[in-house]
Design an enzyme around this catalytic site. Structure first.
Site, PDB file in Angstrom:
ATOM      1  N   CYS A 121      -4.658 -11.682  -6.141  1.00 48.87           N
ATOM      2  CA  CYS A 121      -5.122 -10.390  -6.649  1.00 48.87           C
ATOM      3  C   CYS A 121      -4.882 -10.235  -8.145  1.00 48.87           C
ATOM      4  O   CYS A 121      -5.421  -9.323  -8.771  1.00 48.87           O
ATOM      5  CB  CYS A 121      -4.419  -9.251  -5.922  1.00 48.87           C
ATOM      6  SG  CYS A 121      -2.658  -9.092  -6.346  1.00 48.87           S
ATOM      7  N   VAL A 354     -23.893   9.687  -9.379  1.00 50.40           N
ATOM      8  CA  VAL A 354     -23.783  10.969  -8.683  1.00 50.40           C
ATOM      9  C   VAL A 354     -24.948  11.140  -7.718  1.00 50.40           C
ATOM     10  O   VAL A 354     -24.776  11.545  -6.562  1.00 50.40           O
ATOM     11  CB  VAL A 354     -23.754  12.129  -9.703  1.00 50.40           C
ATOM     12  CG1 VAL A 354     -23.836  13.478  -8.995  1.00 50.40           C
ATOM     13  CG2 VAL A 354     -22.508  12.048 -10.570  1.00 50.40           C
ATOM     14  N   GLY A 355     -26.155  10.790  -8.181  1.00 55.03           N
ATOM     15  CA  GLY A 355     -27.339  10.928  -7.331  1.00 55.03           C
ATOM     16  C   GLY A 355     -27.284  10.018  -6.124  1.00 55.03           C
ATOM     17  O   GLY A 355     -27.648  10.414  -5.007  1.00 55.03           O
ATOM     18  N   GLU A1297      11.490 -12.297   5.269  1.00 56.57           N
ATOM     19  CA  GLU A1297      11.109 -11.417   6.371  1.00 56.57           C
ATOM     20  C   GLU A1297      12.106 -10.300   6.674  1.00 56.57           C
ATOM     21  O   GLU A1297      11.690  -9.167   6.954  1.00 56.57           O
ATOM     22  CB  GLU A1297      10.879 -12.255   7.642  1.00 56.57           C
ATOM     23  CG  GLU A1297       9.675 -13.149   7.538  1.00 56.57           C
ATOM     24  CD  GLU A1297       9.528 -14.081   8.735  1.00 56.57           C
ATOM     25  OE1 GLU A1297       8.558 -13.905   9.492  1.00 56.57           O
ATOM     26  OE2 GLU A1297      10.382 -14.965   8.908  1.00 56.57           O
TER      27      GLU A1297
END
EC number: 1.2.3.7
Length: 1364
Positions: A121, A354-355, A1297
């Site tokens: 990422c 927006v539309g 873990e």
């Protein structure tokens, strides 16, 4: 035609300063596809394909030749169509810097703050931050101090609010981002590799990689492209079916042509973000790009309000709404803008229009926030049909028939306050109030709401209270086709003075109005939200009105109005609605040791910088070999059925499909085998019968990944269920039909004590209480992926992202029916595993190998997120029934557990679950402990190991029992925990053989230390005061311990010293982001330094750990269970000891000749004198010390909003014993990351299936892992150096873990807050209700919490007031 308006048929753009010109392209190609398949830039990663994770973010820069300005925005390249980037410049993380030209300060700071673990990422994070830096530089803010930027700390954190990370827990990422902020407090920044504790802020700043501003370092828009943009602005490529109208007239002509009835399928394109939600896989004949129709992108302001063109992006609309307006209009537009900032994420808002949002709401019933908010303020829309324009109210537009292809949303008009008040006929002295609301799993957005709302009211004071002249109430996204106005409630309120009775009548009407449609999840919760939000809006006015009636106006109307509104906007009892600020803070306390230098030092993770720049190579980054094909799975949607046929409507196969591989294609001598563990195997493909939904049926092989995915989705599977009986879909059904997997006796745990005797001693008993736990998905950022390449002499090389190359090696060989020496499995790094790439990755690699073997061509696959989620299996669901006996003081004397574990269709690793669970359950002294654990075989996908498999469920079970006992006795739960804490003698009884020495039992020390460092007792009292003074927010706090056994496994290692003195290391363990390579490098440098010659202090930089190769280093085993790093380090140490022993005679000889010996000379001489400088080892742990216990404790504090059920983790304090940490920074990252992943399990993540067992949580829209706005607001971690542990590897202990189990403290704190809410709720009721213990589900999502706090709590509160 004017030169500046000329068109071109070639697509021209730049990537990282390099020019690209394409004469032909597939208009459905995304920018991500192009970058990954046609360029060398692989930092842009595919993770979700929905714009929901940020892994694919790039900086898109556009040039306006008229203004001479460059616009820079972060966008999702997985949604952006390639044709949309004509004339644009793209910057990826490689474009910021790299290992050859030098890393960017962003890369360096991400590495130095330990903000990258698996690294998948990280490039997207870096680009998101870079985009924020670039745009902050354009502001008129004061120049920042040297080395910093114009960003604020809030903006720096917010920059990555839409980016997901599954490894780090976000805290170090936030620190890396905040280190660029002008207002950063250096003391707030966590552990890093730049400075030492105690240095001044000035020194700290000087040690940061220098940042001189984005434009001084990176040109986001190259000059050559500016020149071309002066002449070519528009792409109009008929041969590529990409059309760019420049005027509304041209667009109208294209739409009319489309309606001529010639069968042409056209797609209007702007940001293309809608495909992230509505997966649009159909082919279009024509793409019409709306970006250059200037009339659609205009923003107009006048006295009546603001008109926003349909193609104005949401981000630009936000900026326009935040521009200065006079008076109350400023407030209205700002609040609309604030709400819009919670829609999706920044990199989606930068592209989405927006539309487009409104059209999706109207045509597809998308749960739009914009539609609801604009409905409340009386917005209108301009619809263009042909040459005709029609003005409609937004309500009419939404309720009308779906907009057809002849019509176009032209613009939306938002009225200003003045215009609205005129419509309301507001009287003098009145005020217009406006608020928006949404309830969603994530405060900052990037999550669809359960319900949104917006309210506007015209209010004034009268002698009897607050008069509401008119009111508009809009509700949406609650399971209805479109937002609605609550007309009956409006009519009830309008024209009346607000009173408790009126408010009660209004909320009753709202509850009757806001009714979700059938099939909507959590319908009662959504209706209760509507009531809560209306109450939140009006109650401060009712409260103020009551005070007015009591005291009179006394001529202070204006002052009283202002005070009332101030109270309304910042009512502490409700909490701030819409406050986006979420700054996190943290403290880390670690102890580094130089005893085994460089082991023990918090050095930067190996490869962190190249992970940040995107140069780190993952499997899908490997360039495709010539003639490479791509695969995708066809899977079953039925849990038990015969497979009659798998075919396509088109015959022959769809275009681009080379073959469909099934079990029938397994060669003679091969086996239909997809996975293997010590407990058995699983089929690669279903044969004649499918036995669970999600089972692999066939493997489509096509020319591209997109074609393969589309073909797999288009496959038609015919089923037959006649005479097969019913599938087993629950553990109860498995018990009825005796469907179990055998648990080998050596793995089944031993009971402790005499249960009957313990129950006889009990003064109280709880009998047959039940708990149910669901599953959890891994959500590794890199989905399952593999590449199989046929080699000479019937060999196969497989590159796979997996945690067990050795097992994949064996399975592939057995499937193909060839010797294992013909198979080579290579794994360099894994983009997140968490257990999901131990067993479940093997069939992916095997299917590729089978297809490559048959077709004699390379075959690769990268699973799309939906398929990955459906096939992954995940964590084990289970049902627990317990009976417990205990004394009046809370001391438990006996516990019996009946546990039914849903293992799915194959054994996988499930038979180890009983052992894992009991290891953690024994953390308390239960007196006597008995159990019956059954591993159930069901018609579900096989469940597999997921980080702390069984242990995390057991941790919850233990705490649930403790909580239940405390509730039954009405005593403090912490008292019960203390009464059941282990002495060393009881610990030794429960953990026979692995408790170690008394000095190693550090949990009592940790427990007491945590109480002091977290101010636990003081905060309990503060929380009591808070809860007494707040009706609608309740806090809870909880302290929990963990005892977590781990086991070291045998592991190989190999160390070779090259002629120049550099060192290459191979280990059986796989780098998953857990820092294994880093610790191995440290151990190698330490162990080789035992030769004691000059230059060994620089050995760390000479060591390289290389990829795992199943032929080069055999017996690699699994990378799992938290101990692979230490086992690999010990294997390497054994190798180094051998090498030092071989070098020692030569060193002595050289020392006699030269006086002092330098490492490089020693190694060169060793090569010349034929000393063997390569050593292998196989570390086999001593049986008596292979298992040991890990200890830790956590205090978590939460705040629950009783109106919405939202739980905010205010603070978490963790103390964890790492022994003598090999790398405190790496271990700290593991602790934080595990804890946050645990928060996901306990509070957020719902891995749901339908009635057939098919997973329906199939992407980022429906599955919510923690984000930076859901982690603890204050996150304090202390890594305890507990001294020497003789039987451990350099006295170190595991960290991967065990800390995940500590997250149960958040769940327990939530229980404490809910108890207070329920206590209050009982006090509000007319009838005296006895206290009943309750169980808080896992995950404790907002609907779950709200239901326990009272779906009708507002009604009850108002009823109480009315009854007085």
């Amino acid at each position: 035609m004017d030169q500046t308006e000329s068109t071109a048929s070639n697509l021209i753009f730049a990537v990282n300063g390099a020019r690209f010109e394409l004469s032909s392209f597939d208009p459905s190609t995304t920018l991500l596809e192009f970058l990954r398949t046609r360029t060398r830039f692989k930092s842009v990663k595919l993770s979700c394909g929905e714009g929901g994770c940020g892994a694919c973010v790039v900086l898109l820069s556009k040039y306006d030749p008229t203004l001479g300005q460059v616009e820079d925005h972060a966008v999702s390249s997985c949604l952006t169509l390639l044709g949309s980037v004509n004339g644009c410049s793209i910057t990826t993380s490689e474009g910021l810097g790299n290992s050859k030209d030098g890393f960017h300060p962003i890369h360096q700071r991400f590495a130095g703050f330990h903000a990258s673990q698996c690294g998948f990422c990280t490039p997207g994070m870096c680009v998101s931050l870079f985009s924020a830096l670039v745009n902050a530089e354009k502001t008129n803010r004061p120049e920042p101090p040297l080395g910093l930027s114009k960003l604020t700390t809030w903006e720096a954190e917010k920059a990555i609010a839409g980016n997901l990370c599954r490894c780090t827990g976000y805290r170090p990422i936030a620190d890396a981002c905040k280190s660029f902020a002008a207002n950063v407090d250096m003391e707030d920044l966590g552990i890093n590799s730049f400075w030492r504790k105690g240095e001044t802020d000035e020194v700290k700043l000087s040690r940061l990689p220098f940042y001189s501003g984005p434009k001084n370092q990176i040109c986001t828009y190259p000059e050559f492209l500016k020149g071309e943009c002066q002449t070519v602005m528009h792409l109009d490529s008929k041969q590529n079916s990409w059309h760019c109208p420049r005027t509304i007239e041209e667009l109208q002509s294209m739409l009319e042509l489309h309606m001529a009835g010639n069968g042409t399928r056209s797609k209007l394109v702007f940001g293309n973000t809608g495909t992230g939600y509505y997966k649009d896989e159909q082919d279009y004949d024509k793409y019409i790009d709306l970006r250059h129709v200037s009339q659609l992108s205009l923003i107009r302001r006048d006295h009546a309000g603001i008109e926003i063109g349909a193609t104005v992006t949401i981000s630009k609309a936000i900026l326009a709404l935040k521009e200065e307006f006079k008076g109350e209009s400023d407030m209205l537009f700002h609040k609309i803008a604030d709400h819009m900032e919670k829609i999706a994420s920044g990199f989606v808002r930068n592209s989405a229009s927006v539309g487009g949002n409104l059209v999706m709401a109207q045509r597809n019933y998308f749960p739009s926030d914009i539609a609801t908010v604009l409905l409340a303020v009386g917005s209108t829309v301009n619809i263009m049909t042909g040459r005709r324009h029609e003005k409609l109210s937004l309500e009419e537009f939404l309720a009308g028939p779906p907009l057809d292809s002849r019509s176009l949303l032209f613009s939306v008009h938002i009225p200003c306050m003045g215009a609205i008040q005129n419509g309301f006929s507001a009287e003098t002295g009145s005020r217009l109030l406006f608020e928006t609301y949404r309830a969603a799993p994530r405060p900052l957005g990037n999550a669809l709401p359960f319900l949104n709302a917006a309210f506007m009211a015209d209010v004034s004071f009268s002698k009897t209270g607050v008069l509401v002249s008119k009111i508009q109430l809009a509700f949406g996204a609650y399971g209805t086709k479109h937002p609605i106005r609550a007309r009956k409630a409006e009519e009830c309120i309008a024209g009346n003075v607000l009173t408790v009775a009126l408010l009660y009548e209004a909320v009753t009407l709202v509850r009757e109005t806001v009714i979700p449609e059938d099939g909507t999840s959590r319908p009662a919760y959504r209706s209760s939200l509507a009531v809560s939000f209306l109450f939140r809006f009006l109650w401060p006015l009712v409260d103020s009105g009551a005070q007015i009636f009591k005291d009179g106006l006394d001529g202070c109307t204006d002052a009283l109005m202002e005070r009332t509104l101030a109270l309304k906007n910042d009512n502490n009892d409700f909490g701030r609605i819409g406050n986006l600020e979420f700054l996190s803070s943290a403290k880390q306390l670690v102890e580094s040791s130089r005893e085994y230098n460089p082991v023990g030092e918090p050095i930067t993770k190996s490869g962190a910088a190249i992970q940040a720049s995107g140069e780190a190579v993952f499997v899908d980054d490997i360039p495709s070999p010539t003639d490479c094909l791509h695969g995708a799975f066809i899977y079953s949607t039925k849990p038990l059925a015969r497979i009659k046929d798998v075919n396509y409507k088109s015959d022959p196969l769809p275009d681009g499909v080379a073959d469909v591989i099934s079990f029938r294609d397994i060669p003679g001598g091969g086996e239909n085998i997809g996975t293997k563990s010590i407990f058995g195997t699983e089929l690669l493909f279903a044969d004649d019968c499918t036995t669970y939904a999600g089972q692999r049926l066939a493997f489509v092989v096509a020319e591209t990944q997109k074609r393969a995915d589309v073909a797999a989705g288009a496959a038609v599977v015919s089923y037959d269920t006649e005479s097969l009986g019913s599938p087993i879909l629950t553990v109860e059904e498995a018990v009825e039909r005796s469907s179990f997997f055998e648990v080998p006796s050596f793995l089944y745990p031993t009971q402790v004590g005499d249960f009957s005797k313990g129950m006889a001693e009990a003064e109280h008993k709880i009998l047959s209480a039940e708990i149910k736990l669901g599953s959890q998905y891994y959500f590794y950022m890199e989905t399952q992926t593999a590449l199989a390449v046929p080699d000479e002499d019937n060999c196969m090389v497989v590159y796979s992202s997996l945690q067990s190359p050795e097992n994949a090696h064996t399975v592939i060989a057995r499937c193909l029916g060839i010797p294992e020496h013909n198979i080579r499995v290579i794994t360099r790094r894994v983009g997140g595993g968490f257990g999901g790439k131990a067993i479940r990755a093997i069939p992916v690699a095997t299917a590729c190998a089978l297809a490559a073997h048959k077709l004699r061509r390379p075959v690769r696959i990268y699973l799309n997120r939906k398929t990955d989620m459906i096939m992954a299996g995940g964590r084990h669901p289970m049902k627990i029934t317990y009976s417990v006996g205990f004394k009046s003081n809370g001391k438990i004397t006996a516990l019996h557990l009946d546990i039914l574990i849903n293992a799915g269709i194959s054994a996988d690793i499930s038979p180890i679950m009983p052992r894992n669970m009991l290891g953690t359950l024994k953390k308390y002294d239960w007196g006597a402990l008995s159990f019956d654990i059954k591993v159930c075989k069901t018609n579900h996908s096989s469940k597999s190991a997921m980080r702390a498999p069984g242990e995390v469920q057991a941790s919850f079970i233990a705490e649930a029992i403790i909580e239940h006992v405390a509730s039954t006795l009405s005593i403090d739960v912490d008292v019960v925990r203390n009464h059941n804490f282990h002495s060393f003698d009881s610990l030794n009884l429960f953990y026979e053989g692995c408790a170690g020495e008394p000095t190693e039992y550090t949990l009592p020390f940790i427990w007491d230390k945590l109480a002091m460092s977290s101010s636990f007792d003081q905060r309990i009292q503060m929380i009591k005061c808070f809860n007494t003074g707040n009706s609608w927010r309740k806090k809870g706090i909880s302290r929990v311990p963990i005892v977590h056994p781990v086991q070291i496994r045998a592991t190989p290692g190999k160390v070779s010293i090259l002629k120049d003195g550099s060192v290459v290391v191979e280990v059986g363990g796989i780098e998953l982001g857990q820092g294994l390579w880093t610790k191995v490098k440290q151990m190698t440098a330490f162990a080789l330094s035992a030769i004691q010659c000059h230059g060994t202090d620089e050995l760390l930089e000479k060591v390289r750990v290389i990829q795992a190769d199943s032929l080069s280093l055999i017996q690699g085993g699994f990378t799992a269970g938290s101990t692979t790093s230490e086992a690999s380090c010990e294997a390497v140490r054994l190798c180094c000891n051998i090498l030092v022993e071989r070098l020692a005679p030569l060193k002595r000889k050289l020392q006699e000749q030269m006086g002092s010996v330098v490492w490089d000379i020693l190694i060169l001489q060793a090569h010349l004198q034929a000393v063997n400088l390569s050593a292998s080892s196989y570390f086999v742990p001593d049986f008596t010390s292979m298992e040991y216990l890990n200890y830790g404790a956590a205090v978590s504090e939460v705040e629950v909003n009783l109106l919405t059920g939202e739980t905010t983790v205010l603070r978490a304090d963790l103390i964890y014993d790492c022994g003598q940490s090999m790398n405190p920074a790496v271990d700290l990252g593991q602790i934080e990351g595990a804890f946050v992943q645990g928060i996901g399990f306990f509070m957020l993540e719902e891995y749901l299936t339908n009635s057939d067992g098919l997973v329906v949580s199939e992407g980022t829209w429906t599955y919510k892992i923690p984000t930076i706005d859901t982690i603890p607001k204050q996150f304090n971690v202390e890594v305890v150096n507990s001294g020497h542990h003789q039987k451990r590897v350099l006295s170190s202990k595991a960290s991967g873990e065990p800390p995940l189990l500590l997250a149960v403290s958040v769940h327990c704190a939530t229980i404490a807050a809910i108890k207070e809410a329920r206590k209050q709720l009982r006090s509000w009721s007319a009838l005296e209700e006895s206290y009943l213990p309750f169980q808080l589900e896992v995950p404790a999502t907002m609907p779950v919490v709200k239901e326990l706090c009272g779906l009708d709590n507002v009604d009850r509160y108002l009823q109480r007031l009315l009854s007085r």
